[in-house]
Design an enzyme around this catalytic site. Structure first.
Site, PDB file in Angstrom:
ATOM      1  N   LYS A 162       1.235  -1.757   0.138  1.00 21.90           N
ATOM      2  CA  LYS A 162      -0.281   0.091   0.088  1.00 21.90           C
ATOM      3  C   LYS A 162       0.917   0.827  -0.237  1.00 21.90           C
ATOM      4  O   LYS A 162       0.471   2.334   0.018  1.00 21.90           O
ATOM      5  CB  LYS A 162      -1.282   0.357   1.178  1.00 21.90           C
ATOM      6  CG  LYS A 162      -2.157  -1.090   1.263  1.00 21.90           C
ATOM      7  CD  LYS A 162      -2.492  -1.866  -0.181  1.00 21.90           C
ATOM      8  CE  LYS A 162      -3.928  -1.194   0.419  1.00 21.90           C
ATOM      9  NZ  LYS A 162      -5.451  -0.827  -0.635  1.00 21.90           N
TER      10      LYS A 162
ATOM     11  N   SER B 271      -3.421 -12.535   4.050  1.00 18.16           N
ATOM     12  CA  SER B 271      -3.385 -12.054   2.382  1.00 18.16           C
ATOM     13  C   SER B 271      -2.423 -12.718   2.000  1.00 18.16           C
ATOM     14  O   SER B 271      -3.153 -13.044   0.645  1.00 18.16           O
ATOM     15  CB  SER B 271      -4.067 -10.511   2.363  1.00 18.16           C
ATOM     16  OG  SER B 271      -2.636 -10.506   2.807  1.00 18.16           O
TER      17      SER B 271
HETATM   18  C1  LIG Z   1      -2.506  -6.656   3.642  1.00 19.69           C
HETATM   19  C2  LIG Z   1      -3.391  -6.495   2.279  1.00 19.69           C
HETATM   20  N1  LIG Z   1      -4.158  -7.768   1.537  1.00 19.69           N
HETATM   21  C3  LIG Z   1      -4.654  -7.028   0.645  1.00 19.69           C
HETATM   22  C4  LIG Z   1      -4.718  -5.862   0.904  1.00 19.69           C
HETATM   23  C5  LIG Z   1      -5.984  -5.993  -0.348  1.00 19.69           C
HETATM   24  O1  LIG Z   1      -5.312  -4.471  -1.441  1.00 19.69           O
HETATM   25  P1  LIG Z   1      -6.502  -4.306  -2.130  1.00 19.69           P
HETATM   26  O2  LIG Z   1      -7.232  -3.199  -1.808  1.00 19.69           O
HETATM   27  O3  LIG Z   1      -5.117  -3.361  -3.048  1.00 19.69           O
HETATM   28  O4  LIG Z   1      -7.671  -4.876  -3.195  1.00 19.69           O
HETATM   29  C6  LIG Z   1      -5.177  -5.078   2.011  1.00 19.69           C
HETATM   30  C7  LIG Z   1      -5.283  -3.452   1.800  1.00 19.69           C
HETATM   31  O5  LIG Z   1      -4.787  -2.644   2.378  1.00 19.69           O
HETATM   32  C8  LIG Z   1      -3.964  -5.177   2.685  1.00 19.69           C
HETATM   33  O6  LIG Z   1      -3.627  -4.081   3.835  1.00 19.69           O
END
Ligand SMILES: Cc1ncc(COP(=O)(O)O)c(C=O)c1O
Length: 319
Positions: free
Chosen positions: A46, A280
């Protein structure tokens, strides 16, 4: 290639390594290529969107010198914005659910952000931030933005979120892999990473299949009923059936991952691959493994290791 000398940490954002997960895929036919996004200065992907959103707003005049920046965050966007705003001289207010991990809040504060915590709904649990919890955070972010005459770095709507991944993450994947990518799977929060990378991939080769990853029981984008909104995969899976940044024509399919699968694969990434990432990253890799076991046997799957495992030391991700 040795990286050059940078004028600030903002310039050190992006250009993360791509690593083949050859231990985790032992016994499977095909490859998983993992982009180590936790090596960004704020330990997550991010940082990329924080820089792009702020620099786009500087360029189009929607952000004035010294103006306050406000954003709703699960911690990672806020950390990126704290770094970018700190270096560029904008006061930054991060509005976050109390359900997100304590490391994130402390890190943003250490980087100079003002952190405003919003209580969860009565039946929500810490570590399990639901769409309902997020709606409360959104209300508070809107209130503070008005009160402070601030620039809202709105990651759910601003093109900078898409552009960061369309202009940089996607092309980096293609360059580092020599263009040899057959599929991409990505766990969606705002959907910005998916949308930007998928657009770059499809432009390069429309045959690259792009799969959206959601929590089992909270696959709202796939049109499934939401039976488990309080899943544990932090950073996304907010049970929203529409994400403004997604382009439906670039979605080839939907994959669902359970809490247990995400946790187990995150632990395997750490033990077997030396990749210390969050929930994630485990979800993305679990989805990629499933593709190799099914329709994508023998193919190459691209995934992101979205943030660092250090952000979850206070949770039960690590035994
Ligand atoms: C740890 C983590 N994984 C996945 C995501 C998802 O990414 P996106 O917002 O680009 O879909 C985020 C978003 O904040 C995140 O912080």
């Amino acid at each position: 290639m040795t990286p050059p000398l940078y004028a600030s940490a903002v310039e050190a954002i992006g250009n993360t390594p791509l690593v083949e997960l050859s231990r985790l895929t032992r016994g499977l036919e095909g490859r998983i290529l993992a982009k180590l996004e936790y090596l960004n200065p704020g330990y997550s992907k991010k940082d990329r969107i924080a820089r792009q959103i702020v620099e786009d707003a500087e360029a189009d005049g929607s952000l004035q010198p010294g103006q306050t920046v406000v954003e709703l965050t699960s911690g990672n966007t806020g950390t990126g914005l704290a770094i970018v705003c700190g270096i560029k001289g904008y006061p930054f207010v991060a509005v976050m659910s109390r359900g997100n991990s304590v490391e994130r809040r402390r890190m943003m504060a250490a980087l100079g952000a003002q952190v405003v915590l919003v209580d969860q709904l009565p039946d929500s649990k810490p570590g399990q931030v639901s769409g309902g919890d997020l709606a409360l955070v959104e209300q508070e972010a809107q209130r503070i933005t008005l009160e402070r005459g601030a620039f809202r770095a709105d990651q759910f709507h601003l093109a900078g979120n898409f552009r960061a991944h369309y202009l940089h993450t996607g092309p980096e994947f293609l360059q580092q892999s020599g263009g040899e990518i057959d599929a991409f799977c990505d766990f969606a929060g705002t959907g910005g990473s998916f949308a930007g990378c998928a657009a770059a991939f499809k432009e390069y080769n429309p045959a690259i299949c792009c799969f959206l990853v959601e929590p089992e029981g909270a696959a709202a984008l796939a049109g499934e009923p939401v039976t488990y909104p309080n899943h544990r995969i932090q950073g996304g899976g907010y049970s929203m059936s529409h994400l403004p940044l997604l382009r439906p024509e670039n979605i080839d399919g939907y994959l669902q991952v359970s809490d247990t699968q995400a946790v187990q694969v995150s632990r395997r990434l750490a033990r077997e691959e030396g990749i210390f990432a969050g929930f994630s990253a485990g979800a993305n890799t679990a989805a990629a493994v499933r593709l190799l076991q099914t329709d994508f046997q023998g193919k190459t799957i691209a995934v992101m290791m979205c943030d660092s495992g250090l952000k979850y030391l206070s949770t039960d991700l690590w035994e």
